[in-house]
Scaffold this motif. Sequence first.
Motif, PDB file in Angstrom:
ATOM      1  N   GLU A  75       0.861  -1.182   0.000  1.00 16.20           N
ATOM      2  CA  GLU A  75       0.000   0.000   0.000  1.00 16.20           C
ATOM      3  C   GLU A  75       0.897   1.232   0.000  1.00 16.20           C
ATOM      4  O   GLU A  75       1.727   1.402   0.891  1.00 16.20           O
ATOM      5  N   ARG A  76       0.703   2.098  -0.994  1.00 17.93           N
ATOM      6  CA  ARG A  76       1.519   3.301  -1.073  1.00 17.93           C
ATOM      7  C   ARG A  76       0.870   4.290  -2.025  1.00 17.93           C
ATOM      8  O   ARG A  76       0.449   3.924  -3.116  1.00 17.93           O
ATOM      9  N   GLN A  77       0.788   5.549  -1.612  1.00 18.99           N
ATOM     10  CA  GLN A  77       0.244   6.611  -2.455  1.00 18.99           C
ATOM     11  C   GLN A  77       0.975   7.906  -2.131  1.00 18.99           C
ATOM     12  O   GLN A  77       0.956   8.373  -1.003  1.00 18.99           O
ATOM     13  N   TRP A  78       1.627   8.466  -3.128  1.00 23.07           N
ATOM     14  CA  TRP A  78       2.410   9.691  -2.907  1.00 23.07           C
ATOM     15  C   TRP A  78       1.479  10.886  -2.755  1.00 23.07           C
ATOM     16  O   TRP A  78       0.529  11.059  -3.513  1.00 23.07           O
ATOM     17  N   VAL A  79       1.790  11.739  -1.763  1.00 25.78           N
ATOM     18  CA  VAL A  79       1.068  13.002  -1.605  1.00 25.78           C
ATOM     19  C   VAL A  79       2.091  14.112  -1.343  1.00 25.78           C
ATOM     20  O   VAL A  79       3.098  13.883  -0.656  1.00 25.78           O
ATOM     21  N   PRO A  80       1.870  15.302  -1.872  1.00 26.32           N
ATOM     22  CA  PRO A  80       2.782  16.417  -1.600  1.00 26.32           C
ATOM     23  C   PRO A  80       2.613  16.919  -0.169  1.00 26.32           C
ATOM     24  O   PRO A  80       1.623  16.598   0.504  1.00 26.32           O
ATOM     25  N   PHE A 132       3.474   1.789   3.148  1.00 25.15           N
ATOM     26  CA  PHE A 132       4.538   2.781   2.985  1.00 25.15           C
ATOM     27  C   PHE A 132       3.946   4.153   2.678  1.00 25.15           C
ATOM     28  O   PHE A 132       3.065   4.293   1.834  1.00 25.15           O
ATOM     29  N   GLY A 133       4.456   5.149   3.367  1.00 29.89           N
ATOM     30  CA  GLY A 133       4.001   6.509   3.150  1.00 29.89           C
ATOM     31  C   GLY A 133       2.851   6.880   4.058  1.00 29.89           C
ATOM     32  O   GLY A 133       2.024   6.042   4.443  1.00 29.89           O
ATOM     33  N   VAL A 134       2.793   8.158   4.406  1.00 27.36           N
ATOM     34  CA  VAL A 134       1.826   8.616   5.402  1.00 27.36           C
ATOM     35  C   VAL A 134       0.385   8.575   4.897  1.00 27.36           C
ATOM     36  O   VAL A 134      -0.548   8.368   5.680  1.00 27.36           O
ATOM     37  N   GLU A 135       0.181   8.747   3.608  1.00 27.48           N
ATOM     38  CA  GLU A 135      -1.190   8.685   3.076  1.00 27.48           C
ATOM     39  C   GLU A 135      -1.747   7.272   3.217  1.00 27.48           C
ATOM     40  O   GLU A 135      -2.873   7.077   3.703  1.00 27.48           O
ATOM     41  N   ALA A 136      -0.960   6.288   2.815  1.00 25.81           N
ATOM     42  CA  ALA A 136      -1.403   4.895   2.956  1.00 25.81           C
ATOM     43  C   ALA A 136      -1.591   4.538   4.424  1.00 25.81           C
ATOM     44  O   ALA A 136      -2.533   3.824   4.788  1.00 25.81           O
ATOM     45  N   ALA A 137      -0.705   5.059   5.287  1.00 26.76           N
ATOM     46  CA  ALA A 137      -0.808   4.761   6.718  1.00 26.76           C
ATOM     47  C   ALA A 137      -2.056   5.369   7.332  1.00 26.76           C
ATOM     48  O   ALA A 137      -2.748   4.734   8.142  1.00 26.76           O
ATOM     49  N   ALA A 138      -2.375   6.612   6.959  1.00 28.03           N
ATOM     50  CA  ALA A 138      -3.571   7.271   7.491  1.00 28.03           C
ATOM     51  C   ALA A 138      -4.831   6.518   7.077  1.00 28.03           C
ATOM     52  O   ALA A 138      -5.763   6.334   7.883  1.00 28.03           O
ATOM     53  N   PHE A 168       5.140   2.147   7.742  1.00 24.60           N
ATOM     54  CA  PHE A 168       4.289   2.322   8.913  1.00 24.60           C
ATOM     55  C   PHE A 168       3.656   1.016   9.395  1.00 24.60           C
ATOM     56  O   PHE A 168       3.108   0.957  10.488  1.00 24.60           O
ATOM     57  N   ASP A 169       3.687   0.007   8.583  1.00 24.95           N
ATOM     58  CA  ASP A 169       3.194  -1.328   8.939  1.00 24.95           C
ATOM     59  C   ASP A 169       3.712  -2.263   7.861  1.00 24.95           C
ATOM     60  O   ASP A 169       4.251  -1.816   6.829  1.00 24.95           O
ATOM     61  N   THR A 170       3.556  -3.540   8.044  1.00 24.81           N
ATOM     62  CA  THR A 170       3.999  -4.485   7.021  1.00 24.81           C
ATOM     63  C   THR A 170       3.288  -4.195   5.704  1.00 24.81           C
ATOM     64  O   THR A 170       2.055  -4.272   5.621  1.00 24.81           O
ATOM     65  N   GLY A 171       4.057  -3.819   4.694  1.00 23.78           N
ATOM     66  CA  GLY A 171       3.481  -3.535   3.382  1.00 23.78           C
ATOM     67  C   GLY A 171       2.792  -2.201   3.267  1.00 23.78           C
ATOM     68  O   GLY A 171       2.134  -1.937   2.248  1.00 23.78           O
ATOM     69  N   ALA A 184      -7.603  10.721   5.181  1.00 23.35           N
ATOM     70  CA  ALA A 184      -6.452  11.223   4.426  1.00 23.35           C
ATOM     71  C   ALA A 184      -5.391  11.777   5.367  1.00 23.35           C
ATOM     72  O   ALA A 184      -5.683  12.190   6.502  1.00 23.35           O
ATOM     73  N   ALA A 185      -4.158  11.824   4.891  1.00 21.12           N
ATOM     74  CA  ALA A 185      -3.065  12.376   5.690  1.00 21.12           C
ATOM     75  C   ALA A 185      -3.304  13.839   6.026  1.00 21.12           C
ATOM     76  O   ALA A 185      -2.854  14.328   7.064  1.00 21.12           O
TER      77      ALA A 185
END
Length: 262
Positions: A89-94, A193-199, A188-191, A206-207
Motif C-alpha cells: 500500500e503506497r500513495q504519494w502526496v505532496p 509505505f508513506g503517510v497517506e497509505a498509513a492514514a 508504517f506497517d507491514t506492506g 487522508a493524511a
Amino acid sequence: MLDRPAPGVISLAGMGRSSKSRGRGKAGSAAGRRSRGLRGLLARGLRLAGLGVLAGLALLLAWVALYRVVDPPGGIYILQESRRLGGVERQWVPMERIAPVMARSAVAAEDANFCLHWGFDMVEIRRALDAGAGRGASTITQQVVKNAFLWHGRSWLRKALEAALTPMVEALWSKRRILEVYLNIAEFDTGVFGVEAAAQHYFNRAAADLTARQAALLAAVLPAPQSRNAARPSDFVNRRARAITDGAATIARDGRADCFGG
C-alpha cells in the motif's frame, strides 16, 4: 720494469673487465626500463581509478539532483517487500496534503534537531557511541538516503555510500523536500509505505485530516513498524505518542519546525 702488452696485442684482462662493465650496464638499463614501466602502469592505474571515482560521484550527484524535482518511485526495500507480499500500500502526496502536525510529529519522534544539522546530528552520534550499539543516531536525511537510494542492512559499503549521499541531499534539496520524501517512503506497517497509505490503513482518513493524536501514534510506530500498531497501541506506544505530542508542540514554539514550514 713492468711488462706491457706489445702494440696491437689486446689484453685479455681488459677485455674481461670491459665485457663485465657492458653486462652491468645492460642489466641496469633493463632494470631501469622495467621500473619506469611499472611506475607508468601504476600512474595510469591511479588516474583511471581517480576518473572512476569522479564518474561515480557525478552519477550519484545527478541521481540526487533528479529526485529533487522527481518523486522517487520507491527504493530497493519497498521493491523487495512488494515482491515478498505480492504488493504494497503506497500513495504519494505532496507536503500540502499532509497535516502540518504530522510533519512536526515525525520530526519530534525521529530527529528533533532536523532543522539545525546538515545531515548528521553530531550530538546524537556522540550519545549513541556512549550508549553502545542499542541506540541509533540516524537522522531523517540519512533514513531518506537509505530508503530512496540504497538498501537496508549494516554493511560497510552501504554506510560509506550513505555518508557520501547524505551531504549531497542536504546540499541539493530543501529541508521541506527531504521531509516530504521521508513521509512518503517510510514504512508504517507491514506492506504499508508513506503517510497517506498509513492514514487510510489505520484511521480511514487522508493524511491531510490527521489529528494531533493520530499523527503522534503514526510517528510512534516509525522505529518498529512491523511490531507496533497505531490503531491498537500498546501502553508503550501510548506513552511514546504522548511524548511525541509534547515534542511536536515544543519544536513548533522554539523554531525547530521553521525550516519545513511546520
